[in-house]
Scaffold this motif. Sequence first.
Motif, mmCIF file in Angstrom:
data_model
loop_
_atom_site.group_PDB
_atom_site.id
_atom_site.type_symbol
_atom_site.label_atom_id
_atom_site.label_comp_id
_atom_site.label_asym_id
_atom_site.label_seq_id
_atom_site.Cartn_x
_atom_site.Cartn_y
_atom_site.Cartn_z
ATOM 1 N N LYS A 96 0.839 -1.203 0.000
ATOM 2 C CA LYS A 96 0.000 0.000 0.000
ATOM 3 C C LYS A 96 0.868 1.245 0.000
ATOM 4 N N ASN A 97 0.683 2.085 -1.026
ATOM 5 C CA ASN A 97 1.352 3.371 -1.074
ATOM 6 C C ASN A 97 0.381 4.443 -0.584
ATOM 7 N N ASN A 98 0.912 5.580 -0.191
ATOM 8 C CA ASN A 98 0.051 6.615 0.373
ATOM 9 C C ASN A 98 -0.561 7.530 -0.685
ATOM 10 N N GLY A 99 -0.402 7.150 -1.947
ATOM 11 C CA GLY A 99 -1.047 7.911 -2.996
ATOM 12 C C GLY A 99 -0.292 9.126 -3.457
ATOM 13 N N SER A 100 1.034 9.120 -3.303
ATOM 14 C CA SER A 100 1.813 10.290 -3.692
ATOM 15 C C SER A 100 2.454 10.132 -5.067
ATOM 16 N N GLY A 101 2.019 9.153 -5.843
ATOM 17 C CA GLY A 101 2.451 9.078 -7.229
ATOM 18 C C GLY A 101 3.262 7.855 -7.586
ATOM 19 N N LYS A 102 3.500 7.716 -8.909
ATOM 20 C CA LYS A 102 4.166 6.535 -9.451
ATOM 21 C C LYS A 102 5.585 6.375 -8.917
ATOM 22 N N SER A 103 6.338 7.461 -8.842
ATOM 23 C CA SER A 103 7.731 7.346 -8.402
ATOM 24 C C SER A 103 7.833 6.813 -6.981
ATOM 25 N N SER A 104 6.986 7.330 -6.087
ATOM 26 C CA SER A 104 7.030 6.843 -4.706
ATOM 27 C C SER A 104 6.575 5.392 -4.630
ATOM 28 N N ALA A 105 5.632 4.996 -5.496
ATOM 29 C CA ALA A 105 5.180 3.605 -5.519
ATOM 30 C C ALA A 105 6.309 2.682 -5.981
ATOM 31 N N CYS A 106 7.039 3.101 -7.013
ATOM 32 C CA CYS A 106 8.163 2.288 -7.493
ATOM 33 C C CYS A 106 9.249 2.167 -6.423
ATOM 34 N N TRP A 107 9.514 3.269 -5.734
ATOM 35 C CA TRP A 107 10.541 3.247 -4.680
ATOM 36 C C TRP A 107 10.131 2.307 -3.550
#
Length: 368
Positions: A96-107
């Motif tokens: 689960k990502n916090n919804g701050s975008g693709k780059s943060s999800a990839c990281w």
Amino acid sequence: MTASEVINLAIGIGAIVIGIIMFWSLPVPGVTSRNASSLPFLSIIIPARNEEGRITPLLQSLQEQRFKQFEILVVDDDSSDNTAAVAENYGATVLKNNGSGKSSACWLGAEHAKGSWLLFLDADTRFTSVDGIQNLLHFYQGNGARGIVALQPFHTVERLYEYLSVVFNIIVVVGMNLFTIWGSRFKTAGSFGPCILCNRDDYFLSGGHKGIEGAIMDDLALGQAFLDQNLPVRCLGGKGIISLQMYPEGLGSLIEGWCKSFAVGSKSTHPVVMLMVIIWISGSLTTAGALISSVIERDPAMMILSGALYILYTFQTAWFARRVGNFKWAIFPFYPILFLFFAGIYLYSFIRVNVFHSVRWKGRNIKV
């Protein structure tokens, strides 16, 4: 035949020649029969935001791969649909990502990855060969297993409006600076985004997606981050390995997506390549205009010459387009519509980026 007519014909002929120089080739990773036992464990990272309707073909194609030494990490980027449930049904690990975008999800995916090699995939891609991953990994291994190998997926067209992406698809590839007659003489503009393979050590050395968070064109920025560490970035076509259907949600999504990408992405294209692109696009419209003018004026000689040039442009555009997607031949006699649509969206994108400093994508307003 007037002087202006001669000039228009000369521009058209020159633009066709420039087109050949501009888009000389598009190599793809070769097929190999080598054993997969020498390949390391792979982590496949898929950032996904509201991809419930698009991620299934990718997950199915991953299940069908002959190469099995991988894990699948789907990073749910604050989806409001059933993306996470669909991914879990296919055995993927969902983060689960916090919804701050693709780059943060990839990281986030990279931080949780167990593999020594990382493969970042867009959720709307799919492998078209059961040996697709294995062939890609062997290509990476055969080139030293350093830096990035990025594939531009082959565009599979299913609806009529998707043909409006023809010129965009060609320019996305050409704009990477690597596919002219001079090969790798020009520095790459970055990396293709939908399919990126790298090793874990190089990824974290470059700063990965964390270092480029906030970039609109994360693929170009990530490629530059690798280049800044003197790591190679290789870009190839994905035909026979991986494909995608672009913007299946409708024409509005297509316009929004290309608007987000193009005016910003074009800044990374080498000036010489950009000049060739401008000449090629201008030549397409000049050629069409010359044919229309000759018909209106009922000039037989001009009709023959401009008609022949129009046919050449039709075949060249189709030739280029069929390198990057399964576009049908029947659409290309109407190629001026495709070029006019490209010019209109590019202008709209330029205004959004340089006047309003904002673009919209997937329900988010992105400041630029």
